[in-house]
Design an enzyme around this catalytic site. Structure first.
Site, PDB file in Angstrom:
ATOM      1  N   HIS A   1      -7.460 -20.044   2.573  1.00  0.00           N
ATOM      2  CA  HIS A   1      -8.247 -18.896   3.054  1.00  0.00           C
ATOM      3  C   HIS A   1      -7.822 -18.526   4.480  1.00  0.00           C
ATOM      4  O   HIS A   1      -7.624 -17.356   4.788  1.00  0.00           O
ATOM      5  CB  HIS A   1      -9.746 -19.237   3.118  1.00  0.00           C
ATOM      6  CG  HIS A   1     -10.418 -19.485   1.806  1.00  0.00           C
ATOM      7  ND1 HIS A   1     -11.244 -20.562   1.590  1.00  0.00           N
ATOM      8  CD2 HIS A   1     -10.410 -18.782   0.640  1.00  0.00           C
ATOM      9  CE1 HIS A   1     -11.725 -20.508   0.353  1.00  0.00           C
ATOM     10  NE2 HIS A   1     -11.228 -19.448  -0.250  1.00  0.00           N
TER      11      HIS A   1
ATOM     12  N   LYS B   1     -26.381 -20.042  -7.195  1.00  0.00           N
ATOM     13  CA  LYS B   1     -25.540 -21.234  -7.081  1.00  0.00           C
ATOM     14  C   LYS B   1     -25.756 -21.915  -5.732  1.00  0.00           C
ATOM     15  O   LYS B   1     -25.465 -21.333  -4.682  1.00  0.00           O
ATOM     16  CB  LYS B   1     -24.064 -20.798  -7.203  1.00  0.00           C
ATOM     17  CG  LYS B   1     -23.138 -21.914  -7.609  1.00  0.00           C
ATOM     18  CD  LYS B   1     -21.767 -21.334  -7.914  1.00  0.00           C
ATOM     19  CE  LYS B   1     -20.706 -22.405  -7.826  1.00  0.00           C
ATOM     20  NZ  LYS B   1     -19.358 -21.833  -7.767  1.00  0.00           N
TER      21      LYS B   1
ATOM     22  N   ARG C   1      -3.177 -16.866  -5.922  1.00  0.00           N
ATOM     23  CA  ARG C   1      -2.398 -18.111  -5.954  1.00  0.00           C
ATOM     24  C   ARG C   1      -1.508 -18.185  -7.175  1.00  0.00           C
ATOM     25  O   ARG C   1      -0.450 -18.806  -7.151  1.00  0.00           O
ATOM     26  CB  ARG C   1      -3.348 -19.323  -5.959  1.00  0.00           C
ATOM     27  CG  ARG C   1      -4.089 -19.524  -4.656  1.00  0.00           C
ATOM     28  CD  ARG C   1      -5.242 -20.478  -4.812  1.00  0.00           C
ATOM     29  NE  ARG C   1      -6.213 -19.943  -5.754  1.00  0.00           N
ATOM     30  CZ  ARG C   1      -7.415 -20.448  -5.961  1.00  0.00           C
ATOM     31  NH1 ARG C   1      -7.792 -21.519  -5.306  1.00  0.00           N
ATOM     32  NH2 ARG C   1      -8.246 -19.904  -6.829  1.00  0.00           N
TER      33      ARG C   1
ATOM     34  N   SER D   1     -11.598 -24.299  -2.961  1.00  0.00           N
ATOM     35  CA  SER D   1     -12.781 -24.967  -2.391  1.00  0.00           C
ATOM     36  C   SER D   1     -13.328 -25.989  -3.380  1.00  0.00           C
ATOM     37  O   SER D   1     -13.752 -27.082  -2.984  1.00  0.00           O
ATOM     38  CB  SER D   1     -13.872 -23.948  -2.060  1.00  0.00           C
ATOM     39  OG  SER D   1     -13.428 -23.047  -1.092  1.00  0.00           O
TER      40      SER D   1
END
Ligand code: PNS
Length: 162
Positions: free
Chosen positions: A17, A41, A90, A128
Site C-alpha cells: 500500500h 467486519k 498485484r 493485509s
C-alpha cells in the site's frame, strides 16, 4: 489541482500500500487515502487506529491526507470533489475483482476514472490478510508492513493468538 483518492481497508497498511501511495503522490497534487469504515467486519485495528498508523507512515509526504469514509466510495469522492480513483493491482485475481468494481463505480458516476497502478514485484504477494495470518501464528512480518508500525501490530495480534 489534480486530486486522486486511494481507497481501501488498510487493516493494517502494508509496504505494498505504502509503495502505491508514494508513487501516486508523485503523480498528483494531492492524494487522499480513504479508509473504509466497514460496519459488518470487525478489523484488527479500529478506524481511528488505522488512520493514525497511515498518518505515521506517510508523515514525510506533505501532499497525502488520510480520511475515513463509509457507504459508497463515489459519494465520498463527490464530497471530496475528486474524480480520480487509484487502485493497486498485484495479479489477475485482483484485476478480475477490480475490473468489476471499476465498472460499477463508472455506472454509479460516469465522471469517475479508475486508474490502475501495478504493484512493485517486491510487494506483489503481500496482503493485509496474509500479514495477519502470518502474525497470528508467530511468523516474521518484518518487511511486510512499515517498520514504524510493527510494535503496534505485535500488540494487537497477540490477542488473536491462542
Ligand atoms: O482494501 P480493500 O478491502 O480491498 O478495499 C476495498 C474498497 C474499500 C476499495 C471497496 O470495498 C469499496 O470501495 N467499498 C465501498 C463501497 C462501494 O462503493 N463499493 C463499490 C460498488 S461495488
Amino acid at each position: 489541482m489534480k486530486i486522486a483518492i486511494y481507497p481501501g481497508s488498510f487493516d493494517p497498511i502494508t509496504n505494498g500500500h505504502l509503495d502505491i501511495i508514494r508513487r501516486s503522490s508523485k503523480l498528483f497534487d494531492k492524494v487522499i487515502v480513504g479508509v473504509l469504515v466497514n460496519v459488518d467486519k470487525k478489523g484488527l485495528f479500529n478506524i481511528e487506529e488505522r488512520v493514525e498508523l497511515i498518518e505515521r507512515v506517510v508523515s514525510d509526504l506533505p501532499n497525502v491526507q488520510i480520511k475515513s469514509f463509509h457507504g459508497l466510495l463515489i459519494d465520498f469522492m463527490r464530497e471530496e470533489e475528486c474524480k480520480i480513483l487509484i487502485k493497486g493491482l498485484r495479479n489477475v485475481t485482483d484485476f478480475d475483482y477490480e475490473y468489476q468494481m471499476a465498472q460499477m463505480n463508472k455506472k454509479l458516476d460516469n465522471d469517475v476514472e479508475t486508474l490502475f497502478m501495478m504493484a512493485d514485484g517486491e510487494y506483489s504477494y503481500i496482503s493485509s490478510s496474509s500479514v495477519k495470518q502470518v502474525g497470528k501464528f508467530n511468523g516474521n512480518i518484518r518487511g511486510l508492513i512499515p517498520d514504524s508500525i510493527v510494535d503496534d501490530f505485535e500488540v494487537k495480534i497477540k490477542d488473536l493468538r491462542g
